[in-house]
Motif scaffolding. Structure first.
Motif, PDB file in Angstrom:
ATOM      1  N   UNK A  37       0.831  -1.202   0.000  1.00  0.00           N
ATOM      2  CA  UNK A  37       0.000   0.000   0.000  1.00  0.00           C
ATOM      3  C   UNK A  37       0.864   1.250   0.000  1.00  0.00           C
ATOM      4  N   UNK A  38       0.331   2.312  -0.577  1.00  0.00           N
ATOM      5  CA  UNK A  38       1.010   3.601  -0.571  1.00  0.00           C
ATOM      6  C   UNK A  38       0.657   4.348   0.712  1.00  0.00           C
ATOM      7  N   UNK A  39       1.615   5.142   1.167  1.00  0.00           N
ATOM      8  CA  UNK A  39       1.411   5.931   2.371  1.00  0.00           C
ATOM      9  C   UNK A  39       1.561   7.410   2.035  1.00  0.00           C
ATOM     10  N   UNK A  40       1.255   8.242   2.990  1.00  0.00           N
ATOM     11  CA  UNK A  40       1.375   9.689   2.808  1.00  0.00           C
ATOM     12  C   UNK A  40       2.019  10.273   4.050  1.00  0.00           C
ATOM     13  N   UNK A  41       3.099  11.004   3.845  1.00  0.00           N
ATOM     14  CA  UNK A  41       3.739  11.623   5.004  1.00  0.00           C
ATOM     15  C   UNK A  41       5.148  11.125   5.226  1.00  0.00           C
ATOM     16  N   UNK A  42       5.655  11.239   6.460  1.00  0.00           N
ATOM     17  CA  UNK A  42       4.930  11.621   7.677  1.00  0.00           C
ATOM     18  C   UNK A  42       4.493  13.084   7.674  1.00  0.00           C
ATOM     19  N   UNK A  43       3.291  13.313   8.187  1.00  0.00           N
ATOM     20  CA  UNK A  43       2.677  14.638   8.212  1.00  0.00           C
ATOM     21  C   UNK A  43       2.929  15.300   9.560  1.00  0.00           C
ATOM     22  N   UNK A  44       3.234  16.594   9.524  1.00  0.00           N
ATOM     23  CA  UNK A  44       3.362  17.397  10.739  1.00  0.00           C
ATOM     24  C   UNK A  44       2.492  18.641  10.568  1.00  0.00           C
ATOM     25  N   UNK A  45       1.579  18.863  11.489  1.00  0.00           N
ATOM     26  CA  UNK A  45       0.805  20.097  11.470  1.00  0.00           C
ATOM     27  C   UNK A  45       1.722  21.260  11.835  1.00  0.00           C
ATOM     28  N   UNK A  46       1.611  22.345  11.086  1.00  0.00           N
ATOM     29  CA  UNK A  46       2.436  23.514  11.344  1.00  0.00           C
ATOM     30  C   UNK A  46       1.872  24.287  12.543  1.00  0.00           C
ATOM     31  N   UNK A  47       2.665  25.211  13.051  1.00  0.00           N
ATOM     32  CA  UNK A  47       2.293  25.938  14.254  1.00  0.00           C
ATOM     33  C   UNK A  47       0.976  26.693  14.094  1.00  0.00           C
ATOM     34  N   UNK A  48       0.678  27.172  12.866  1.00  0.00           N
ATOM     35  CA  UNK A  48      -0.541  27.966  12.648  1.00  0.00           C
ATOM     36  C   UNK A  48      -1.807  27.131  12.618  1.00  0.00           C
ATOM     37  N   UNK A  49      -1.679  25.784  12.587  1.00  0.00           N
ATOM     38  CA  UNK A  49      -2.814  24.850  12.510  1.00  0.00           C
ATOM     39  C   UNK A  49      -3.624  25.011  11.230  1.00  0.00           C
TER      40      UNK A  49
END
Length: 742
Positions: A37-49
């Motif tokens: 399977x394909x994945x996405x990321x790793x994702x990090x939310x930025x400080x501004x949300x």
């Protein structure tokens, strides 16, 4: 012309599948990785949300870009290009395994060139990129290559702390000055990280914390000198065998001596907390600074793991204050859901004191405790706690224990649980929420649907865009023409179990088929979940060979069915579960007349291997064939932390340890048995395999065995291992449990 007519007819006749049936092969699954399977990321939310970052391949270079997406518009921008990640003097960019932003998002910490420590890649090289200065700097220059662990920014991002070879270091970014904080780390002393059992059983890896003002570091110090050493033996990489020492506390044996200290980030002497109790017979399971303070909160778990004492420690005076004690007649679990709120006057706490796993709000001094997540259900895991927004978001499934959905409850007032995941999309849902709880990365899958990753807006669960749908994998899976798992209930009178069933594609209900039961049965996991599980293609493959495949979650398995369900197994691992599995199998045979009672097999891995042996030995009249992989044969051989948690101390429950260990029932073997193990298994030692083999030989019991040299618990290292293992298992089933309907 005939070929064209046939193709059109095949695709569009109503009785035909959408896709032509394709063969399912072990080579496709385990050699060619055709169903990855394909994945996405790793994702990090930025400080501004309002935006998030991710890693994507650079279209020109063989490297990674770190990109930013605006949540609402979807606008994409490159924050850091692969060109910026080419070290001075090099021609290729760094390959980024993981990354971490500084608090203000001005710097990024990059983890690369990683190495595995036990199960996880936690050792490697770290680099820092200053986005404003466009400067890429390697950390730990002069220290051994790929030796750095758990690097973390100081709160103001002017320094970074990390572990190398069991010692703590702090590096100042501007001056590149490296200060070694501890000097005693080495063979028996571990600073800033943990021994094997703390990592495996308590989830402890990163063993140090920055103070909120960046002036101190609190850290764990472990002395493993008194732990018994188990030796793994490498016989295949040299003409002489090479012993690999592993400090490993077995049941009833000594643990590491662990303490927590505080040291200045500039160096100097460490001050130690004088936590009451024998440090070799208690666990310091959690520790962290209380925000905006000079105090740490420490969780001390006693050796039987039925009492968790919570301390607040002042890092200036080193005084300790006990604020909370959680007690349980059986065992306690450690959770990572502790968040401070209301100016650090309250914190969240997970407890099962009302019979369900819930989140509570506790005062700083421990005198008040308020239930937040009210209802007759378990909080399976907490997704996000948002004190400013006033809600805790969590995963639960009150009606269907095989599925998971997002709920929320208020944290500043009493209120009912509110389901956020819409109805009509059954399966498993997970969420990575932004800081302000307005957006979430939503991952959804079920037994026939590979993970779909999308961006949603909360609380309405509005899908803004799909980030990865695994559409090609879904098409490939559908083209196999398989029968999907059927989820069923097995009522044995005393209790009802969840189970799944997979039938052959050409299933004929007028015939009788052999049954293979896949078992785990221990508190650490569950097998009956409406989730993708990589399509469960191994069991689908067996079904296509002519077997009915089923799995049953017995009492005590890790499902959200309440405290009594989970704790019922206490003191009787291997006893209650095998009894439940036997009763469920009997009910299955009396319910489904297409199952042949003379052809029943069972198999499992790890705890499931132990359960396979217990079922096969205890109930030989039912189970005719079994495969046990990487199993515990004698519970005294396993690690103290896991086994004592669920069985109690050995001196308090000697009969339970004896009766629950399959080696003590080996003389009852009547059917066909294949045992499989890796000789480099650091988790369940190869010793367990050899001791069982020796016992079976003593009782003149014939059996089959397969050993995988220098493979660990998952038996997947080195060339062709996974395919060979499954081929061996397939051959054993085909020869000893005749396939097909009769």
């Amino acid at each position: 012309m005939k070929k064209i007519v046939l193709v059109v007819f095949y695709f569009f006749t109503a009785a035909s599948p959408v896709f032509p049936q394709a063969p399912l092969s072990l080579e496709g699954i385990y050699r060619d990785n055709a169903f990855t399977q394909k994945r996405f990321g790793p994702i990090r939310w930025m400080k501004d949300s309002e935006s998030y970052s991710s890693i994507e391949k650079n279209p020109r270079l063989d490297g990674d870009d770190i990109v930013r997406y605006e949540a609402v518009s979807g606008d994409r921008s490159v924050l850091i290009s692969a060109e910026e990640l080419i070290p001075a003097g090099a021609t290729e960019p760094l390959e980024v395994a993981d990354y971490q932003w500084s608090e203000d998002n001005s710097k990024v910490l990059l983890f690369t060139n990683t190495r595995k420590v036990w199960r996880y890649h936690t050792r490697g090289d770290y680099w820092v990129l200053d986005r404003d200065q466009k400067q890429l700097t390697q950390l730990g220059v002069g220290l051994p290559s790929s030796s750095l662990m758990f690097a973390k920014f100081s709160p103001d991002a002017s320094k970074i702390a990390y572990v190398s070879e069991h010692n703590l270091f702090v590096e100042t970014l501007v001056s590149k000055k490296i200060t070694q904080l501890t000097e005693d780390g080495g063979e028996n002393i571990i600073n800033g990280t943990f021994d094997w059992v703390y990592e495996e059983e308590l989830g402890c890896r990163d063993g140090f914390r920055w103070s909120p003002d960046g002036e101190k570091i609190a850290y764990w110090h472990s002395d493993t000198q008194d732990i018994g050493t188990f030796y793994l033996i490498n016989n295949i990489d040299s003409i002489y065998s090479q012993p690999i020492p592993l400090p490993y506390p077995k049941v009833g044996e000594r643990l590491s001596s662990v303490k927590i200290g505080v040291i200045s980030a500039e160096g100097g002497a460490t001050k130690w907390f004088a936590i009451p109790g024998d440090p070799q017979n208690n666990y310091l399971a959690r520790m962290d600074f209380i925000p905006d303070s000079q105090e740490v909160l420490i969780q001390q778990l006693n050796r039987p793991q039925n009492k968790n004492t919570v301390w607040i420690g002042d890092t200036r005076t080193m005084e300790l204050t006990e604020i909370l004690e959680e007690n349980e007649e059986t065992f306690l679990d450690i959770h990572d859901n502790l968040i401070w709120m209301d100016d650090q006057q309250f914190f969240t706490w997970t407890s099962e004191r009302d019979g369900w796993r819930h989140l509570y709000k506790v005062s700083r001094n421990g005198t008040s405790m308020t239930l937040l997540t009210q209802g007759a259900f378990d909080v399976e895991r907490v997704s996000h706690i948002d004190p400013e927004g006033g809600y805790v978001y969590y995963i639960a499934s009150p009606e269907n224990f095989t599925q998971r959905y997002l709920y929320r409850s208020p944290i500043h007032e009493t209120g009912k649980a509110e389901r956020i995941t819409p109805v009509g999309i059954p399966g498993q849902h997970a969420y990575q929420l932004s800081g302000n709880s307005q957006f979430a990365i939503h991952t959804y899958h079920n037994a026939v649907t590979p993970p779909t990753i999308s961006l949603i807006e909360l609380p309405g669960h509005k899908e803004l865009r799909v980030l990865e749908d695994n559409g090609a994998l879904k098409e490939k899976y559908d083209a196999l023409g398989l029968r999907p798992k059927e989820f069923v209930k097995i009522d044995i009178g005393e209790v009802t179990f969840d189970a799944f069933m997979i039938k052959p594609v050409d299933f004929d209900p007028s015939k009788k088929y052999p049954l293979i039961i896949y078992v785990y049965g221990e508190p650490a996991g569950s097998t009956v979940q409406d989730g993708w599980m990589n399509g469960d293609l191994w069991h689908q493959y067996l079904a296509q060979k002519g077997y009915i495949v089923m799995s049953i979650d017995n009492r005590g398995t890790k499902t959200p069915r309440g405290r009594e369900w989970r704790k019922s197994i206490y003191g009787q691992i291997g006893i209650l579960a095998s009894k439940d599995q036997y009763a469920a199998a009997q009910k299955i045979l009396s319910t489904y007349d297409f199952i042949d009672a003379s052809r029943v097999g069972i198999w499992g891995w790890s705890g499931g291997g132990q359960m396979t042996l217990n079922c096969l030995f205890r109930y030989p009249e039912l189970y005719k064939t079994g495969i046990a992989v990487s199993f515990v044969s004698d519970q005294r051989l396993y690690d103290a932390t896991y086994q004592e948690r669920y069985m109690g101390l050995l001196e308090d429950n000697p009969s339970g340890y004896f009766e629950g260990s399959p080696i003590n029932h080996a003389e009852k073997l009547e059917g066909n048995l294949l045992v499989m193990h890796g000789t480099a298994d650091d988790n369940v030692h190869y010793q367990s395999f050899e001791m069982l083999a020796d016992r079976l030989i003593q009782h003149n019991k014939l059996f089959s065995m397969m050993v995988y040299p220098m493979r660990a618990h998952g038996i997947n290292e080195r060339e062709n291992t996974s395919l060979h293992l499954r081929r061996t298992m397939e051959k054993f089933w085909m020869e000893n449990l005749t396939p097909g309907g009769r």
